[in-house]
Design a protein around this motif. Structure first.
Motif, PDB file in Angstrom:
ATOM      1  N   PRO A 131       0.883  -1.001   0.035  1.00  0.00           N
ATOM      2  CA  PRO A 131      -0.058   0.008  -0.080  1.00  0.00           C
ATOM      3  C   PRO A 131       0.656   1.206   0.002  1.00  0.00           C
ATOM      4  CG  PRO A 131      -0.357  -1.224   1.905  1.00  0.00           C
ATOM      5  CD  PRO A 131       0.676  -2.179   1.091  1.00  0.00           C
ATOM      6  N   LYS A 132       0.360   2.352  -0.772  1.00  0.00           N
ATOM      7  CA  LYS A 132       0.939   3.426  -0.791  1.00  0.00           C
ATOM      8  C   LYS A 132      -0.039   4.851  -0.785  1.00  0.00           C
ATOM      9  CE  LYS A 132       4.332   1.769  -4.345  1.00  0.00           C
ATOM     10  NZ  LYS A 132       4.574   1.431  -5.747  1.00  0.00           N
ATOM     11  N   MET A 133      -1.083   4.482  -0.950  1.00  0.00           N
ATOM     12  CA  MET A 133      -2.085   5.550  -0.605  1.00  0.00           C
ATOM     13  C   MET A 133      -2.328   6.229   0.691  1.00  0.00           C
ATOM     14  SD  MET A 133      -5.941   5.595  -2.100  1.00  0.00           S
ATOM     15  CE  MET A 133      -5.609   4.976  -3.643  1.00  0.00           C
ATOM     16  N   PRO A 134      -2.278   7.536   0.985  1.00  0.00           N
ATOM     17  CA  PRO A 134      -2.610   8.010   2.124  1.00  0.00           C
ATOM     18  C   PRO A 134      -3.742   7.504   2.839  1.00  0.00           C
ATOM     19  CG  PRO A 134      -1.500   9.501   0.618  1.00  0.00           C
ATOM     20  CD  PRO A 134      -1.999   8.516   0.025  1.00  0.00           C
ATOM     21  N   LYS A 135      -3.830   7.348   4.147  1.00  0.00           N
ATOM     22  CA  LYS A 135      -4.966   7.113   4.906  1.00  0.00           C
ATOM     23  C   LYS A 135      -6.273   7.827   4.509  1.00  0.00           C
ATOM     24  CE  LYS A 135      -3.286   3.403   6.828  1.00  0.00           C
ATOM     25  NZ  LYS A 135      -3.083   2.184   6.375  1.00  0.00           N
ATOM     26  N   GLU A 136      -6.120   9.148   4.568  1.00  0.00           N
ATOM     27  CA  GLU A 136      -6.967  10.017   4.130  1.00  0.00           C
ATOM     28  C   GLU A 136      -7.790   9.988   2.740  1.00  0.00           C
ATOM     29  OE1 GLU A 136      -8.886  12.069   6.301  1.00  0.00           O
ATOM     30  OE2 GLU A 136      -7.460  10.981   7.865  1.00  0.00           O
ATOM     31  N   GLU A 137      -6.884   9.733   1.858  1.00  0.00           N
ATOM     32  CA  GLU A 137      -7.288   9.608   0.750  1.00  0.00           C
ATOM     33  C   GLU A 137      -7.994   8.103   0.255  1.00  0.00           C
ATOM     34  OE1 GLU A 137      -6.147   9.286  -4.090  1.00  0.00           O
ATOM     35  OE2 GLU A 137      -4.503   9.912  -2.757  1.00  0.00           O
ATOM     36  N   ILE A 138      -7.757   7.076   1.085  1.00  0.00           N
ATOM     37  CA  ILE A 138      -8.564   5.871   1.404  1.00  0.00           C
ATOM     38  C   ILE A 138      -9.898   6.248   1.842  1.00  0.00           C
ATOM     39  CG2 ILE A 138      -8.549   3.688   2.394  1.00  0.00           C
ATOM     40  CD1 ILE A 138      -5.431   3.734   2.269  1.00  0.00           C
ATOM     41  N   LYS A 139     -10.081   6.827   2.697  1.00  0.00           N
ATOM     42  CA  LYS A 139     -11.053   7.145   3.382  1.00  0.00           C
ATOM     43  C   LYS A 139     -12.002   7.952   2.432  1.00  0.00           C
ATOM     44  CE  LYS A 139      -9.451   7.305   8.306  1.00  0.00           C
ATOM     45  NZ  LYS A 139      -9.198   8.091   9.464  1.00  0.00           N
ATOM     46  N   ARG A 140     -11.627   9.303   1.914  1.00  0.00           N
ATOM     47  CA  ARG A 140     -12.316   9.649   0.999  1.00  0.00           C
ATOM     48  C   ARG A 140     -13.019   9.030  -0.093  1.00  0.00           C
ATOM     49  NH1 ARG A 140     -11.503  11.804  -3.620  1.00  0.00           N
ATOM     50  NH2 ARG A 140      -9.463  11.314  -3.819  1.00  0.00           N
ATOM     51  N   ARG A 141     -12.006   8.102  -0.942  1.00  0.00           N
ATOM     52  CA  ARG A 141     -12.322   7.289  -1.900  1.00  0.00           C
ATOM     53  C   ARG A 141     -13.602   6.196  -1.588  1.00  0.00           C
ATOM     54  NH1 ARG A 141      -8.419   6.293  -6.678  1.00  0.00           N
ATOM     55  NH2 ARG A 141      -7.227   8.208  -6.743  1.00  0.00           N
ATOM     56  N   TYR A 142     -13.366   5.486  -0.280  1.00  0.00           N
ATOM     57  CA  TYR A 142     -14.322   4.675   0.008  1.00  0.00           C
ATOM     58  C   TYR A 142     -15.583   5.239   0.469  1.00  0.00           C
ATOM     59  CZ  TYR A 142     -15.666   0.135   2.101  1.00  0.00           C
ATOM     60  OH  TYR A 142     -16.582  -1.007   2.231  1.00  0.00           O
ATOM     61  N   LYS A 143     -15.573   6.427   1.259  1.00  0.00           N
ATOM     62  CA  LYS A 143     -16.774   7.085   1.364  1.00  0.00           C
ATOM     63  C   LYS A 143     -17.451   7.397   0.111  1.00  0.00           C
ATOM     64  CE  LYS A 143     -18.488  11.108   3.744  1.00  0.00           C
ATOM     65  NZ  LYS A 143     -18.255  12.617   4.206  1.00  0.00           N
ATOM     66  N   GLY A 144     -17.057   7.651  -0.841  1.00  0.00           N
ATOM     67  CA  GLY A 144     -17.675   7.786  -2.310  1.00  0.00           C
ATOM     68  C   GLY A 144     -18.141   6.593  -2.678  1.00  0.00           C
ATOM     69  N   TRP A 145     -17.390   5.700  -2.565  1.00  0.00           N
ATOM     70  CA  TRP A 145     -17.937   4.147  -2.994  1.00  0.00           C
ATOM     71  C   TRP A 145     -19.223   3.848  -2.305  1.00  0.00           C
ATOM     72  CZ3 TRP A 145     -18.575   0.489  -6.309  1.00  0.00           C
ATOM     73  CH2 TRP A 145     -19.098  -0.609  -5.822  1.00  0.00           C
ATOM     74  N   LYS A 146     -19.041   3.999  -0.749  1.00  0.00           N
ATOM     75  CA  LYS A 146     -20.217   3.804  -0.117  1.00  0.00           C
ATOM     76  C   LYS A 146     -21.440   4.872  -0.376  1.00  0.00           C
ATOM     77  CE  LYS A 146     -19.553   0.975   3.057  1.00  0.00           C
ATOM     78  NZ  LYS A 146     -20.115  -0.433   2.979  1.00  0.00           N
ATOM     79  N   GLN A 147     -21.137   6.076  -0.711  1.00  0.00           N
ATOM     80  CA  GLN A 147     -22.462   6.923  -1.539  1.00  0.00           C
ATOM     81  C   GLN A 147     -22.917   6.345  -2.398  1.00  0.00           C
ATOM     82  OE1 GLN A 147     -19.961  10.546  -1.167  1.00  0.00           O
ATOM     83  NE2 GLN A 147     -21.581  11.307   0.426  1.00  0.00           N
ATOM     84  N   ALA A 148     -22.235   5.912  -3.645  1.00  0.00           N
ATOM     85  CA  ALA A 148     -22.591   5.466  -4.747  1.00  0.00           C
ATOM     86  C   ALA A 148     -23.308   4.426  -4.516  1.00  0.00           C
ATOM     87  CB  ALA A 148     -21.377   5.078  -5.877  1.00  0.00           C
ATOM     88  N   VAL A 149     -22.901   3.524  -3.618  1.00  0.00           N
ATOM     89  CA  VAL A 149     -23.892   2.196  -3.360  1.00  0.00           C
ATOM     90  C   VAL A 149     -25.275   2.289  -2.552  1.00  0.00           C
ATOM     91  CG1 VAL A 149     -24.011   0.069  -2.163  1.00  0.00           C
ATOM     92  CG2 VAL A 149     -21.833   0.606  -3.304  1.00  0.00           C
ATOM     93  N   LYS A 150     -25.093   3.266  -1.972  1.00  0.00           N
ATOM     94  CA  LYS A 150     -26.359   3.862  -1.254  1.00  0.00           C
ATOM     95  C   LYS A 150     -27.334   4.499  -2.224  1.00  0.00           C
ATOM     96  CE  LYS A 150     -28.179   6.853   2.519  1.00  0.00           C
ATOM     97  NZ  LYS A 150     -27.850   7.954   3.616  1.00  0.00           N
ATOM     98  N   ALA A 151     -26.897   5.275  -3.268  1.00  0.00           N
ATOM     99  CA  ALA A 151     -27.622   5.897  -4.180  1.00  0.00           C
ATOM    100  C   ALA A 151     -28.093   4.709  -5.159  1.00  0.00           C
ATOM    101  CB  ALA A 151     -26.693   6.745  -5.155  1.00  0.00           C
ATOM    102  N   THR A 152     -27.523   3.776  -5.472  1.00  0.00           N
ATOM    103  CA  THR A 152     -27.744   2.675  -6.348  1.00  0.00           C
ATOM    104  C   THR A 152     -28.782   2.082  -5.823  1.00  0.00           C
ATOM    105  OG1 THR A 152     -25.667   2.547  -7.168  1.00  0.00           O
ATOM    106  CG2 THR A 152     -26.881   0.684  -7.555  1.00  0.00           C
ATOM    107  N   ARG A 153     -29.032   1.849  -4.367  1.00  0.00           N
ATOM    108  CA  ARG A 153     -29.955   0.985  -3.749  1.00  0.00           C
ATOM    109  C   ARG A 153     -31.198   1.727  -3.668  1.00  0.00           C
ATOM    110  NH1 ARG A 153     -28.036  -1.804   1.326  1.00  0.00           N
ATOM    111  NH2 ARG A 153     -29.791  -3.120   0.936  1.00  0.00           N
TER     112      ARG A 153
END
Length: 157
Positions: A131-153
């Motif tokens: 892993p090389k990605m900063p923790k804050e970027e991981i959190k931001r990207r995964y939060k976006g994914w979770k929002q996309a899944v929520k909207a899809t549902r």
């Protein structure tokens, strides 16, 4: 861009048979490379969803993920998977791990291999991703994914 490939619903951990595939974040400046990257990232996000629920239910962390199959040919996917999971990813020299696993089990049963440790010594890897990605970027990207899944549902036809 986030792509939620729920073409026949969403499996673990959502279990939503009525969800359908969706794309979020497109603009007129979006291009095919960004779209392809979002497809690859969706694979990694789905793996993270499953691994997160496994960690929660088993109370066991994942330090290393050993992968096989055709997707291992994509370096971007594997590096992103390592980053998003904050986990080392190992690609074995032998990509036919199902067959190798069956052979190892047979070898253990017959005594050809005296222990699991002996089998582990035989494992060799063609590539290792850290892993090389900063923790804050991981959190931001995964939060976006979770929002996309929520909207899809939320969108049901």
């Amino acid at each position: 861009i986030y792509i939620v490939p729920a073409f026949v619903g969403l499996g673990t951990p959502y279990w939503d048979d009525d969800a359908r595939g969706a794309v979020f974040g497109l603009t007129r400046d979006s291009n095919n490379k960004q779209f392809i990257r979002a497809c690859l990232e969706a694979i990694a996000y789905q793996c993270k969803d499953v691994i997160e629920i496994m960690k929660k239910e088993s109370n066991v962390s994942v330090k290393t993920l050993k992968v096989d199959g055709g997707a291992t040919e994509n370096n971007y996917l594997l590096q992103f998977q390592s980053d998003i999971l904050s986990t080392v990813i190992k690609v074995p020299n032998c990509l036919e791990t199902t067959a190798a696993g069956a052979a190892y089990l047979a070898g253990l049963k017959t005594g050809f291999f005296p222990s699991l440790e002996e089998i582990e010594k035989r494992q060799t890897y063609q590539r290792i991703y850290e892993p090389k990605m900063p923790k804050e970027e991981i959190k931001r990207r995964y939060k976006g994914w979770k929002q996309a899944v929520k909207a899809t549902r939320m969108f049901k036809i």
